[in-house]
Design an enzyme around this catalytic site. Structure first.
Site: not given
Ligand code: BJW
Ligand code: ZN
Length: 266
Positions: A109, A136, A208
């Site tokens: 995230n 990321h 998730g």
């Protein structure tokens, strides 16, 4: 929000025992952990890629072709994320990392919510053990498309024309959000750190993520190669599910506190 079927108590008990027994833990998270904070995921119902094409927005070619449209999308997401706060899933992971000392949070995230949870849960103490490895990048940071210098991102970007987009103070090239787009290499140092931590972990807790985007999706495999186990928390099955010793079906915001918050955990 649909929380899915309740996790079978037996799977939860086994997962708690595994976490309790683990010396080193790595938690690999994806967009699903921030869904309950109000941040849209990428894939699945309501996901960003249902309304936007990744090749138009999250690729270097898109930025070269149409930087204004790319910035328009990222400015919108910066504003959306800035208004969100960590949820009980982020909080439980941060508390685990702060008290256990041998937990590393690795996140795909870019929203910074793990860091905010770390700061809140540290309560004025040192948040460092719960600060994640962000493979990321970070949406709140800018990267110069010319010289590569990084700088804090602005929340008031004028996206009406290319001329008003932010530019580098060093070389005057266009700034871009400091995130990893499709076809771009992840930063070697960051990726090595993530694989190294996973390669030493007894438990890799994956929460998730659709586990579709590589190389991040391969990080839990390093734990398996080391002889550790994968525990997956997700609303649904993913390509990683068949590798998971324990799969907990439900929301990260409900399951992570149930899994990690206990007086008898390390
Ligand atoms: C809940 C929940 C709740 C919901 N509780 N759960 C090998 C095989 C095939 C392809 C490739 C490969 N290797 C590389 C590739 C190409 C490509 C790739 O992986 N493509 C696949 C999609 C096919 N990879 C790349 O291009 C990467 N770069 C690269 O490999 O470079 C090589 C290179 C080397 C040397 C020189 C040059 C190049 C880069 C990938 C970058 C990804 N970028 C994005 C955008 C980031 C910036 C931004 O945010 O704008 O990253 S795409 C997007 O996907 C974002 C995410 O981090 C990433 C992963 O998504 P995530 O987190 O898994 O979210 P979702 O939405 O997919 O899933 C959410 C999950 O949560 C679901 O499972 C739900 O069920 C669940 N969920 N609510 C618990 N409440
Ligand atoms: Zn520059």
């Amino acid at each position: 929000m649909n929380q899915g079927p309740p996790a079978p108590a037996e799977a939860l008990a086994r997962a708690r025992a595994a976490v309790q027994a683990a010396g080193r833990i790595v938690a690999v998270t994806g967009a699903g952990i921030s869904a309950e904070s109000g941040i849209p995921t990428f894939r699945g119902a309501g996901g960003l890629w249902r309304s936007f094409r990744p090749e138009d927005l999250a690729a270097p070619e898109a930025f070269q072709r149409d930087p204004r449209t790319v910035w328009e999308w990222y400015a919108w997401r910066r504003g959306l994320i800035a208004a969100c706060v960590p949820n009980p899933g982020h909080d439980a992971l941060a508390r685990l990392a702060l008290r256990q000392g041998h937990t590393t949070i690795v996140t795909q995230n870019v929203d910074g919510l793990h860091t905010r949870a770390a700061e809140i849960q540290a309560g004025g103490g040192d948040p460092t053990p719960a600060i994640p490895v962000e493979v990321h990048g970070a949406i709140d940071r800018d990267l110069c498309s010319g010289c590569g210098v990084r700088s804090p991102g602005s929340h008031s970007i004028e996206v009406s024309s290319v001329e008003t987009l932010p530019r580098c103070v060093v070389c005057d090239a266009l700034l871009r959000p400091d995130v990893i787009w499709f076809g771009e290499a992840l930063e070697t140092r960051v990726l090595s750190q993530a694989f190294s931590m996973a390669g030493q972990a007894d438990v890799c807790l994956v929460a998730g993520t659709s586990a579709l985007v590589h190389p991040a999706a391969s990080i839990p495999l390093a734990t398996l190669e080391h002889g550790g186990m994968v525990v997956e928390v997700n609303m649904e099955d993913t390509p990683l599910t068949r590798h998971a010793a324990i799969s907990l079906r439900g929301s990260a915001g409900a399951l992570l506190p149930a899994l990690l918050d206990a007086d008898d955990l390390p």
